[in-house]
Design an enzyme around this catalytic site. Structure first.
Site, PDB file in Angstrom:
ATOM      1  N   SER A  96      81.613 -34.749   8.079  1.00 19.29           N
ATOM      2  CA  SER A  96      80.782 -35.949   8.257  1.00 19.29           C
ATOM      3  C   SER A  96      80.484 -36.217   9.730  1.00 19.29           C
ATOM      4  O   SER A  96      79.860 -37.220  10.068  1.00 19.29           O
ATOM      5  CB  SER A  96      81.490 -37.167   7.650  1.00 19.29           C
ATOM      6  OG  SER A  96      82.801 -37.302   8.176  1.00 19.29           O
ATOM      7  N   ASN A 131      92.485 -42.915   6.326  1.00 20.55           N
ATOM      8  CA  ASN A 131      91.947 -43.886   5.363  1.00 20.55           C
ATOM      9  C   ASN A 131      91.927 -45.307   5.921  1.00 20.55           C
ATOM     10  O   ASN A 131      90.927 -46.022   5.791  1.00 20.55           O
ATOM     11  CB  ASN A 131      92.750 -43.836   4.068  1.00 20.55           C
ATOM     12  CG  ASN A 131      92.657 -42.479   3.400  1.00 20.55           C
ATOM     13  OD1 ASN A 131      91.852 -41.642   3.819  1.00 20.55           O
ATOM     14  ND2 ASN A 131      93.460 -42.248   2.375  1.00 20.55           N
ATOM     15  N   THR A 172      48.618 -71.453  -4.140  1.00 25.98           N
ATOM     16  CA  THR A 172      49.533 -71.129  -5.239  1.00 25.98           C
ATOM     17  C   THR A 172      48.766 -70.123  -6.100  1.00 25.98           C
ATOM     18  O   THR A 172      47.539 -70.244  -6.213  1.00 25.98           O
ATOM     19  CB  THR A 172      49.913 -72.368  -6.088  1.00 25.98           C
ATOM     20  OG1 THR A 172      48.722 -72.911  -6.663  1.00 25.98           O
ATOM     21  CG2 THR A 172      50.606 -73.445  -5.259  1.00 25.98           C
ATOM     22  N   HIS A 173      49.456 -69.158  -6.640  1.00 28.83           N
ATOM     23  CA  HIS A 173      48.798 -68.065  -7.380  1.00 28.83           C
ATOM     24  C   HIS A 173      47.774 -67.348  -6.499  1.00 28.83           C
ATOM     25  O   HIS A 173      46.805 -66.787  -7.008  1.00 28.83           O
ATOM     26  CB  HIS A 173      48.098 -68.572  -8.647  1.00 28.83           C
ATOM     27  CG  HIS A 173      48.927 -69.514  -9.461  1.00 28.83           C
ATOM     28  ND1 HIS A 173      49.778 -69.101 -10.463  1.00 28.83           N
ATOM     29  CD2 HIS A 173      49.064 -70.865  -9.392  1.00 28.83           C
ATOM     30  CE1 HIS A 173      50.390 -70.148 -10.991  1.00 28.83           C
ATOM     31  NE2 HIS A 173      49.981 -71.233 -10.344  1.00 28.83           N
ATOM     32  N   SER A 183      42.486 -45.899  13.592  1.00 26.97           N
ATOM     33  CA  SER A 183      42.302 -44.799  12.646  1.00 26.97           C
ATOM     34  C   SER A 183      41.756 -43.595  13.402  1.00 26.97           C
ATOM     35  O   SER A 183      40.975 -43.736  14.341  1.00 26.97           O
ATOM     36  CB  SER A 183      41.317 -45.234  11.554  1.00 26.97           C
ATOM     37  OG  SER A 183      40.685 -44.112  10.980  1.00 26.97           O
ATOM     38  N   LYS A 233      38.433 -49.319  13.126  1.00 27.60           N
ATOM     39  CA  LYS A 233      39.637 -49.845  12.473  1.00 27.60           C
ATOM     40  C   LYS A 233      40.685 -50.401  13.426  1.00 27.60           C
ATOM     41  O   LYS A 233      40.911 -49.891  14.509  1.00 27.60           O
ATOM     42  CB  LYS A 233      40.298 -48.739  11.647  1.00 27.60           C
ATOM     43  CG  LYS A 233      39.507 -48.385  10.408  1.00 27.60           C
ATOM     44  CD  LYS A 233      39.677 -49.423   9.326  1.00 27.60           C
ATOM     45  CE  LYS A 233      40.790 -48.983   8.400  1.00 27.60           C
ATOM     46  NZ  LYS A 233      41.093 -50.023   7.428  1.00 27.60           N
ATOM     47  N   ASN A 251      44.553 -51.766  12.393  1.00 29.57           N
ATOM     48  CA  ASN A 251      45.373 -51.868  11.183  1.00 29.57           C
ATOM     49  C   ASN A 251      46.727 -52.542  11.430  1.00 29.57           C
ATOM     50  O   ASN A 251      47.317 -52.379  12.492  1.00 29.57           O
ATOM     51  CB  ASN A 251      45.613 -50.475  10.594  1.00 29.57           C
ATOM     52  CG  ASN A 251      44.342 -49.832  10.071  1.00 29.57           C
ATOM     53  OD1 ASN A 251      43.432 -50.532   9.618  1.00 29.57           O
ATOM     54  ND2 ASN A 251      44.255 -48.530  10.162  1.00 29.57           N
ATOM     55  N   GLU A 271      52.969 -53.484   7.291  1.00 33.47           N
ATOM     56  CA  GLU A 271      53.130 -52.603   6.129  1.00 33.47           C
ATOM     57  C   GLU A 271      54.469 -51.874   6.169  1.00 33.47           C
ATOM     58  O   GLU A 271      55.108 -51.656   5.133  1.00 33.47           O
ATOM     59  CB  GLU A 271      51.960 -51.619   6.070  1.00 33.47           C
ATOM     60  CG  GLU A 271      50.657 -52.341   5.763  1.00 33.47           C
ATOM     61  CD  GLU A 271      49.419 -51.540   6.135  1.00 33.47           C
ATOM     62  OE1 GLU A 271      48.364 -51.809   5.570  1.00 33.47           O
ATOM     63  OE2 GLU A 271      49.504 -50.648   7.004  1.00 33.47           O
ATOM     64  N   TYR A 296      91.706 -44.609  -1.959  1.00 37.47           N
ATOM     65  CA  TYR A 296      90.630 -43.912  -1.264  1.00 37.47           C
ATOM     66  C   TYR A 296      90.115 -42.735  -2.094  1.00 37.47           C
ATOM     67  O   TYR A 296      90.882 -42.002  -2.700  1.00 37.47           O
ATOM     68  CB  TYR A 296      91.109 -43.381   0.107  1.00 37.47           C
ATOM     69  CG  TYR A 296      90.034 -42.612   0.849  1.00 37.47           C
ATOM     70  CD1 TYR A 296      89.141 -43.277   1.686  1.00 37.47           C
ATOM     71  CD2 TYR A 296      89.873 -41.240   0.664  1.00 37.47           C
ATOM     72  CE1 TYR A 296      88.127 -42.579   2.342  1.00 37.47           C
ATOM     73  CE2 TYR A 296      88.861 -40.538   1.303  1.00 37.47           C
ATOM     74  CZ  TYR A 296      87.986 -41.214   2.150  1.00 37.47           C
ATOM     75  OH  TYR A 296      86.983 -40.535   2.781  1.00 37.47           O
TER      76      TYR A 296
HETATM   77  N1  ARG Z   1      85.440 -38.756   7.063  1.00 41.51           N
HETATM   78  C1  ARG Z   1      86.212 -39.512   6.156  1.00 41.51           C
HETATM   79  C2  ARG Z   1      85.390 -40.711   5.650  1.00 41.51           C
HETATM   80  O1  ARG Z   1      84.440 -41.004   6.229  1.00 41.51           O
HETATM   81  C3  ARG Z   1      87.431 -40.034   6.811  1.00 41.51           C
HETATM   82  C4  ARG Z   1      88.522 -40.355   5.870  1.00 41.51           C
HETATM   83  C5  ARG Z   1      89.083 -39.097   5.319  1.00 41.51           C
HETATM   84  N2  ARG Z   1      90.170 -39.354   4.454  1.00 41.51           N
HETATM   85  C6  ARG Z   1      90.564 -38.494   3.529  1.00 41.51           C
HETATM   86  N3  ARG Z   1      91.540 -38.865   2.752  1.00 41.51           N
HETATM   87  N4  ARG Z   1      89.967 -37.343   3.380  1.00 41.51           N
HETATM   88  O2  ARG Z   1      85.715 -41.298   4.653  1.00 41.51           O
END
Ligand code: ARG
Length: 451
Positions: free
Chosen positions: A24, A111, A156-157, A278, A284, A286, A291, A318
């Site tokens: 991650s 965790n 309204t509406h 545009s 144009k 815009n 949006e 966890y």
């Molecule tokens: N990268 C993990 C997360 O974002 C960190 C926690 C990992 N804990 C574990 N028990 N694998 O959740």
């Protein structure tokens, strides 16, 4: 060399297939500062718990302070990849201070660590969001004060209904933002708890004063149950809900403004510096900002429902599903940080076509309620007065004339027709919450005073 957090019992190195799916670091690097902060507080708690000497803790803290912020460009050249931000920080600490780094994780788990990082990060995101909401409220209330007597049709509406003032319209959105702000503050007060010291799930075996540790990180208190601590993401869902509702309000505002600035309505002109052209049609101009706000509102509602769906069936405590809690939050913060200032500047940069607004708000048909009210003031039941005026409007439409041009009747006196005056109609709405210029001026001041 990257330092490993686990792997002793394994007979094979992690496969690239695992790394690509499991790591991650590519996104949770966003938690770098919070991870270092949490680790420094943990090192100091370890001294109080008698695990580290003061000297060891000082070396660890100095080392943590020296950990360089992750650099995506450098990593891509040196294939320095890490499982997550926690592995990165620990690995850098090893490089710097050697084996002593290995004492930092005593009694702690990723965790409770990641839950702490995320709460610290969200507190900052919430403060930033609140500041942006306040700035927008300030802009809206200032414009409301200036345009407290600028008539425009109210709808309204999406059909012209009764006259209002542009200031009143601004303050309607200021009210929504006031509630949004209150929601953010409430949610953050509820989430202002430190999970650190909850361990992997059952608590830490060390003699840690978790309340003191929580306070040292700026939290109001420690979380009360270790199982809940490592698996609770309510604070994240609440932030996404606050963002969803806020963006829903901004999306409604955008919708109004797209209508007001349309060629057909033209109550206001788009600000050049915040509008787009545009590539094909030279004429144009815009309202892309509006949006995009409308579109992002849809996406953020999706982030909220996405997180709720990830959470809804997780067994305690966890689970790795929880790693997916972060990107929705990161994306939402980035979206809000770009959208709110842009929309604030957009509203401040509008050029009002006041004459056109006044003309539209002065039409007989928008003031028909005034005539009925005037008749009713003579003691005639309002239902009956409504019927009289409604029938007369039918005649006027068929004759292609205005009510005034048709003139008085036995039931509709000249004084009733005199009620066909936009400023008079506005000034009557003096009751609290109404659109009378004097009331709007007061309401605008109240908003400014409370900010
Ligand atoms: N990268 C993990 C997360 O974002 C960190 C926690 C990992 N804990 C574990 N028990 N694998 O959740």
């Amino acid at each position: 060399m990257t330092h490993k957090l686990w792997g002793g019992r394994f007979e094979a190195e992690p496969s690239q297939l695992l790394r690509r799916f499991n790591d991650s670091f590519a996104f949770d690097r966003e938690l770098f500062e919070e991870d270092v902060e949490g680790s420094i507080a943990w090192a100091q708690a370890l001294v109080r718990a008698g695990v580290l000497t003061q000297n060891e803790a000082s070396t660890i803290v100095t080392g943590l302070e020296r950990v360089p912020a992750p650099d995506a460009a450098r990593e891509s050249q040196t294939d320095e990849s890490h499982e997550d931000i926690h592995a990165y920080v620990e690995s850098k600490l090893y490089e710097d201070i050697g084996d002593l780094a290995g004492k930092l994780h005593t009694g702690r788990s990723r965790n409770d660590q990641v839950a702490t990082d995320l709460r610290l990060w969200l507190k900052r995101a919430a403060i930033e969001l609140e500041q942006n909401v306040i700035a927008f409220m300030h802009t809206l209330a200032s414009i409301a004060g200036e345009e407290a007597a600028t008539p425009m049709p109210g709808y309204t509406h999406l059909k012209q209904a009764e006259p209002i003032t542009f200031g009143h319209w601004c303050l309607a959105y200021a009210e929504m933002l006031r509630r949004d702000r209150g929601r953010i503050v409430d949610a953050m007060a509820r989430g202002d708890q430190s999970p650190l010291g909850a361990g992997a799930l059952s608590g830490t075996p060390l003699d840690i004063d978790r309340q003191a540790l929580a306070r040292s990180l700026g939290f109001a208190r420690a979380t009360a149950n270790s199982l809940d601590s490592v698996s609770d993401r309510d604070f994240a869902a609440e932030y996404l809900f606050c963002a969803s509702l806020l963006l829903s309000h901004l999306s409604r505002m955008s919708e109004d403004l797209i209508f007001f600035t349309s060629d057909e309505v033209a109550f206001a002109e788009l600000p050049d510096a915040l509008s787009t052209g545009s590539s094909r049609m030279p004429q144009k101009k815009n309202p892309d900002v509006l949006e995009l706000v409308r579109g992002h509102a849809g996406r953020i509602i999706g982030e909220l429902t996405g997180l709720l769906a990830v959470m809804k069936a997780l067994p305690l405590a966890y689970d790795k599903d929880l790693q997916l809690d972060k990107e929705p939050l990161f994306r939402t913060r980035a979206t809000l940080a770009a959208a709110l200032p842009a929309l604030t500047a957009f509203v401040a940069g509008l050029t009002l076509n006041r004459q056109r607004m006044r003309t539209a708000a002065s039409k007989d048909l928008l003031l028909a309620t005034e005539v009925a009210d005037s008749i009713a003031r003579r003691g005639i039941p309002f239902r009956e007065a409504h019927g009289i005026v409604s029938a007369r409007i039918g005649e006027a439409i068929r004759a292609g004339k205005t009510l005034r041009e048709l003139g008085p009747t036995d039931a509709i006196h000249k004084e009733d027709l005199d009620a066909l005056d936009v400023d008079r109609a506005l000034s009557k709405r003096m009751a609290f919450g109404g659109t009378a210029p004097q009331r709007v001026r007061q309401a605008a001041e109240d908003v400014l005073k409370q900010l």
